[in-house]
Design a protein around this motif. Structure first.
Motif, short mmCIF file in Angstrom:
data_model
loop_
_atom_site.label_atom_id
_atom_site.label_comp_id
_atom_site.label_asym_id
_atom_site.label_seq_id
_atom_site.Cartn_x
_atom_site.Cartn_y
_atom_site.Cartn_z
N ASP A 1 -24.97 -48.97 49.59
CA ASP A 1 -25.60 -50.23 49.99
C ASP A 1 -25.12 -50.71 51.35
O ASP A 1 -25.92 -51.16 52.17
N VAL A 2 -23.81 -50.67 51.57
CA VAL A 2 -23.23 -51.36 52.73
C VAL A 2 -22.84 -50.44 53.88
O VAL A 2 -22.41 -50.93 54.91
N LEU B 1 -19.43 -48.98 42.07
CA LEU B 1 -18.63 -48.90 43.29
C LEU B 1 -19.22 -47.89 44.26
O LEU B 1 -19.33 -48.14 45.46
N PHE B 2 -19.62 -46.73 43.75
CA PHE B 2 -20.27 -45.74 44.61
C PHE B 2 -21.60 -46.27 45.15
O PHE B 2 -21.97 -46.01 46.30
N SER B 3 -22.32 -47.01 44.32
CA SER B 3 -23.59 -47.58 44.78
C SER B 3 -23.37 -48.61 45.88
O SER B 3 -24.17 -48.73 46.80
N TRP C 1 -11.77 -51.24 53.01
CA TRP C 1 -10.52 -51.49 52.28
C TRP C 1 -10.79 -52.05 50.89
O TRP C 1 -10.04 -51.76 49.94
N ALA C 2 -11.85 -52.82 50.74
CA ALA C 2 -12.22 -53.30 49.41
C ALA C 2 -12.52 -52.12 48.49
O ALA C 2 -12.05 -52.05 47.34
N ILE C 3 -13.30 -51.18 49.00
CA ILE C 3 -13.66 -49.99 48.22
C ILE C 3 -12.42 -49.16 47.93
O ILE C 3 -12.22 -48.68 46.81
N ALA C 4 -11.56 -48.98 48.93
CA ALA C 4 -10.38 -48.14 48.76
C ALA C 4 -9.41 -48.71 47.73
O ALA C 4 -8.91 -47.97 46.86
N LEU D 1 -12.95 -59.41 49.01
CA LEU D 1 -13.17 -58.79 50.32
C LEU D 1 -14.65 -58.58 50.66
O LEU D 1 -14.99 -58.43 51.83
N ILE D 2 -15.50 -58.54 49.65
CA ILE D 2 -16.95 -58.46 49.90
C ILE D 2 -17.59 -59.62 49.13
O ILE D 2 -18.14 -59.42 48.03
N PRO D 3 -17.53 -60.83 49.67
CA PRO D 3 -18.05 -61.99 48.94
C PRO D 3 -19.52 -61.85 48.55
O PRO D 3 -19.93 -62.32 47.49
N ARG D 4 -20.29 -61.18 49.40
CA ARG D 4 -21.70 -60.95 49.06
C ARG D 4 -22.09 -59.53 49.48
O ARG D 4 -21.97 -59.16 50.66
#
Length: 432
Positions: free
Chosen positions: A353-354, A347-349, A232-235, A413-416
């Protein structure tokens, strides 16, 4: 390490892909990216000619762009899953074939509903492009090199697009705007042939046989993915940032016509500067990200620093409305688009990564689904705003804030940002 097979046998790891073949495949992927974006340049650069032929006004053009975006957004809910299932090799073949046929079909559209149907079909088929690109990069490049690869791919695509403002009007002068669409579709045949020739004997380690590590699979195409806040962070970040990208992609030529009366070679030059800035920015940010990772910077620090700086670069975009020289504005817009590309490739990277490789296609596609919803909304709204006579100021004010809001969403939403097992790897593409 190989996957454990029934009976406890662990197959030996296959040989890594030769660097030369890796770059050959990457080059073909870049050609596919140019093909994927070509038709959008045709419709934006030939808007005046097509409008005269088909009787469009600005609101009609805005709705047509929105239909394309809505179709792409809906298709992304399927194409990400499809790309993950087909894999890199056959996904690229089917994707390029599908959008090439849809592009060529525009050349035979004789009624308004024909053209609408073609745009919807093209939006749906081109939705395979983004997940295919990111999944292919994740499959053929080691983790630390992916930002550079994404940036280089964007630069090469931009160099191709720089030629389009010169090539497309010339081509339309020879074969008309309908013929330009047919030529765009025919280019896909060449790309497919090159890809099949280059991938003979290659087995892509694209996640189809990896164990499910993280984003646990619940048997549904998207169920487990949608339960992840990283998704959801990415979206949300894609929705906000891509809305601005699509605004510039569809309406920048019109902005130059309205504000400066540009046409012909002067319009082509202004657009070429913008595309060069976009591609050059992508390569610069990709190279810088890779260098910083190689020097020991954390993934979290690299991704977030690049995104924040890129967002700040876009923020002054409303100032172009106070500049009288189209040359100065052209270079300002080139810098703005470079800022977009820094944010976008980061953002794509983050996705590579995750997210484990077996789900890269779906997460990328869901992010692109959200991005295309943003693009559809801004295309429709832009047509209404401009038809009502409000000009570009409200649209550019939104653009100025969109990337900072997207960065805030990622940070919350993605602190780290940390790489998960199954997302990296030094040699992710073996030979058969």
């Amino acid at each position: 390490m190989g996957t454990v097979q029934p009976g406890g046998h662990v197959p030996a790891a296959p040989s890594p892909l030769a660097p030369r073949l890796r770059w050959v495949l990457f080059g073909i992927l870049c050609l596919a990216g140019i093909s994927n974006a070509l038709d959008r340049q045709i419709i934006s650069l030939l808007k005046t000619e097509m409008s005269a032929d088909l009787g469009w006004n600005d609101a009609d053009y805005g709705r047509l762009a929105a239909y394309f975006q809505f179709a792409a957004a809906a298709a992304f809910l399927v194409t990400g899953w499809l790309v993950d299932k087909l894999g890199v090799k056959w996904g690229n073949v089917i994707g390029v074939a599908a959008w090439s046929i849809a592009a060529a079909a525009h050349g035979w559209a004789t009624a308004a509903w024909h053209f609408v149907a073609c745009r919807i079909g093209l939006g749906a088929t081109e939705a395979m492009g983004t997940p295919l690109t990111i999944k292919t990069v994740a499959a053929i490049f080691p983790a630390n090199e992916r930002s550079l690869a994404i940036g280089l791919q964007t630069l090469i695509a931009a160099v191709g697009l720089v030629s389009m403002p010169f090539l497309i009007p010339w081509m339309a002068g020879l074969v008309g705007w309908r013929g330009a669409f047919i030529v765009a579709g025919a280019s896909g045949i060449v790309i497919i042939a090159l890809w099949l020739l280059a991938t003979r004997g290659v087995r892509f380690d694209d996640g189809a046989e990896l164990p499910r590590i993280d984003f646990a699979d619940d048997g549904q195409p998207y169920g487990a993915i949608l339960a992840e806040r990283r998704t959801w962070a990415i979206a949300i970040a894609k929705l906000l940032s891509d809305a601005t990208w699509w605004l510039f992609l569809y309406w920048l030529p019109d902005f130059y016509r309205r504000e400066f009366g540009l046409s012909g070679s002067s319009l082509a030059a202004a657009m070429a500067i913008a595309y060069f800035g976009s591609g050059g920015g992508a390569f610069l940010w990709g190279w810088l990200s890779t260098r910083l990772l190689e020097r020991g910077w954390s993934v979290d620090k690299v991704r977030k620093r690049v995104m924040l700086i890129s967002a700040l670069i876009v923020t002054p975009v409303p100032l172009v409305l106070n500049v009288d020289s189209f040359v100065v504005v052209a270079f300002m817009m080139a810098i703005v688009l470079a800022g977009h590309q820094g944010f976008s490739l980061s953002l794509f990277s983050v996705i590579t990564d995750v997210v484990p490789r077996g789900k890269v296609g779906r997460v990328t596609a869901f992010g692109a689904f959200a991005g295309n919803l943003g693009g559809a909304a801004i295309a429709w709204i832009a047509g209404i705003v401009l038809t009502a006579g409000y000009g570009y100021l409200p649209l550019f004010l939104f653009a100025a804030s969109s990337y900072l809001l997207a960065f805030a969403c990622i940070s919350l939403l993605i602190p780290r940002i940390e790489r998960v097992e199954g997302a990296g790897g030094k040699s992710p593409l073996p030979l058969h």
